[in-house]
Design an enzyme around this catalytic site. Structure first.
Site, PDB file in Angstrom:
ATOM      1  N   GLU A   1       0.827  -1.221   0.000  1.00  9.88           N
ATOM      2  CA  GLU A   1       0.000   0.000   0.000  1.00  9.88           C
ATOM      3  C   GLU A   1       0.861   1.271   0.000  1.00  9.88           C
ATOM      4  O   GLU A   1       0.454   2.300  -0.513  1.00  9.88           O
ATOM      5  CB  GLU A   1      -0.915  -0.043   1.237  1.00  9.88           C
ATOM      6  CG  GLU A   1      -1.766   1.175   1.500  1.00  9.88           C
ATOM      7  CD  GLU A   1      -3.017   1.284   0.644  1.00  9.88           C
ATOM      8  OE1 GLU A   1      -3.155   0.539  -0.341  1.00  9.88           O
ATOM      9  OE2 GLU A   1      -3.855   2.144   0.946  1.00  9.88           O
TER      10      GLU A   1
ATOM     11  N   THR B   1      -5.336   8.367  -5.630  1.00 11.41           N
ATOM     12  CA  THR B   1      -4.408   8.728  -4.543  1.00 11.41           C
ATOM     13  C   THR B   1      -3.091   9.274  -5.098  1.00 11.41           C
ATOM     14  O   THR B   1      -2.499  10.188  -4.521  1.00 11.41           O
ATOM     15  CB  THR B   1      -4.139   7.500  -3.642  1.00 11.41           C
ATOM     16  OG1 THR B   1      -5.387   7.090  -3.081  1.00 11.41           O
ATOM     17  CG2 THR B   1      -3.188   7.823  -2.506  1.00 11.41           C
TER      18      THR B   1
HETATM   19  N1  HSE Z   1      -2.335   8.750   4.060  1.00 13.77           N
HETATM   20  C1  HSE Z   1      -2.683   8.534   2.697  1.00 13.77           C
HETATM   21  C2  HSE Z   1      -2.715   9.871   1.962  1.00 13.77           C
HETATM   22  C3  HSE Z   1      -4.036   7.873   2.637  1.00 13.77           C
HETATM   23  O1  HSE Z   1      -3.226  10.823   2.539  1.00 13.77           O
HETATM   24  O2  HSE Z   1      -2.241   9.964   0.841  1.00 13.77           O
HETATM   25  C4  HSE Z   1      -4.450   7.536   1.243  1.00 13.77           C
HETATM   26  O3  HSE Z   1      -4.079   6.274   0.885  1.00 13.77           O
END
Ligand code: HSE
Length: 308
Positions: free
Chosen positions: A134, A183
């Site tokens: 991830e 993202t």
């Molecule tokens: N912490 C990550 C972001 C969460 O803000 O990009 C999204 O996967």
């Protein structure tokens, strides 16, 4: 033999806790992993999307699939190689909305494959492999353990985490818009360097936030759901975020309004029925901005991933 698991959605960051805080929501994906009966069958990946929330054709169905990649890392960890495997993903968590759908399927694939292998890996290994795939652990930890989690990826790839009880009267209201935000794009708008002033702001808000949850202190929490690391840069990508923040500032029983993960979902944390009192105004603000969305209120999910 086949194993199915259900894994909750998650909302990460909670404002100041970029890549570190997250909590689970009672909305689930189901992932089934089975060894193919016929040797030489290779990889088969099926996506079942009853709600037709996204273009399932765009998801890789080969060794480039993230669930397969995670399973392959697990097999490598135990000194085996994956060959003939079938992965079925039944999606209920909206995709590319900042609700942890990718963490959910990665965790689901790993936990199911680990069961198939006779559980050689403990949860620490699952947490570490899932975070590696991830890229950060903030969605992965609550997807595995449920609840509100603090997590930190160390230089050796291991992940430390802590789960702190979440006050039962703090509700999670999510505004899920009908558009997607990748993202990668939401991370690409972030600056490479930030000022010491902004870093210090986030450190104190994040530390006080964890304390507010621990002491179940709503008044303190109201001051903590603020951020200077990512939200100021991402708000241009998230319709209505700025307007809702302005409207909700200082409203009774509204603890804060933050971007859920990388967005575009917006998370409003309320106490008791605080959100019900403002819901109509929230809908009006969004509809005036032509934002089509699904608004849902949840209690926190405390169980995490379960074999079903
Ligand atoms: N912490 C990550 C972001 C969460 O803000 O990009 C999204 O996967």
């Amino acid at each position: 033999m086949k194993v199915s698991v259900k894994v909750p959605a998650t909302t990460a960051n909670l404002g100041p806790g970029f890549d570190c805080l997250g909590l689970a929501l009672p909305l689930y994906n189901e992932i089934t992993v089975e060894e193919q009966v016929m040797p030489g069958s290779g990889i088969e990946i099926n996506i079942i999307d009853d709600n037709e929330t996204f273009d399932t054709l765009s998801i890789p169905k080969d060794e480039n699939n993230i669930v397969y990649k995670a399973i392959e890392l697990l097999y490598n960890f135990v000194g085996q190689s994956v060959s003939d495997i079938k992965i079925t993903i039944k999606t209920n968590i909206p995709v590319t909305r900042g609700l942890g759908s990718s963490a959910s399927v990665i965790v689901g694939g790993l936990v199911a494959a680990n069961e198939l292998l006779g559980k050689p890996a403990d949860k620490a290994v699952i947490l570490s492999i899932a975070s590696e795939v991830e890229g950060h652990p903030d969605n992965v930890a609550p997807a595995i353990f449920g609840g509100f989690c603090i997590s930190s990826m160390e230089n050796d790839g291991s992940v430390s985490y802590s789960k702190i009880p979440w006050p039962s009267d703090w509700k999670l209201n999510v505004i899920i818009p009908d558009y997607e935000l990748d993202t990668k794009i939401a991370r690409s708008v972030l600056p490479v360097n930030i000022s010491i002033k902004d870093a210090a702001f986030n450190i104190r808000k994040c530390a006080m936030l964890v304390d507010a949850v621990y002491r179940q202190d709503s008044e303190s929490m109201k001051k903590c759901l603020k951020d200077k690391l990512h939200q100021p840069y991402r708000e241009q990508l998230i319709k209505g975020f700025k307007e809702l923040n302005e409207f909700l500032e200082n409203k009774d029983d509204i603890l804060g309004c933050v971007i859920s993960g990388a967005g575009p979902t917006i998370l409003i944390i309320s106490k008791d029925d605080g959100f019900e009192k403002v819901q109509n105004d929230v809908k009006t603000i969004l509809s005036d901005l032509n934002v089509n969305c699904d608004i849902r209120t949840f209690n926190i999910e405390n169980e995490g991933t379960k074999v079903i």
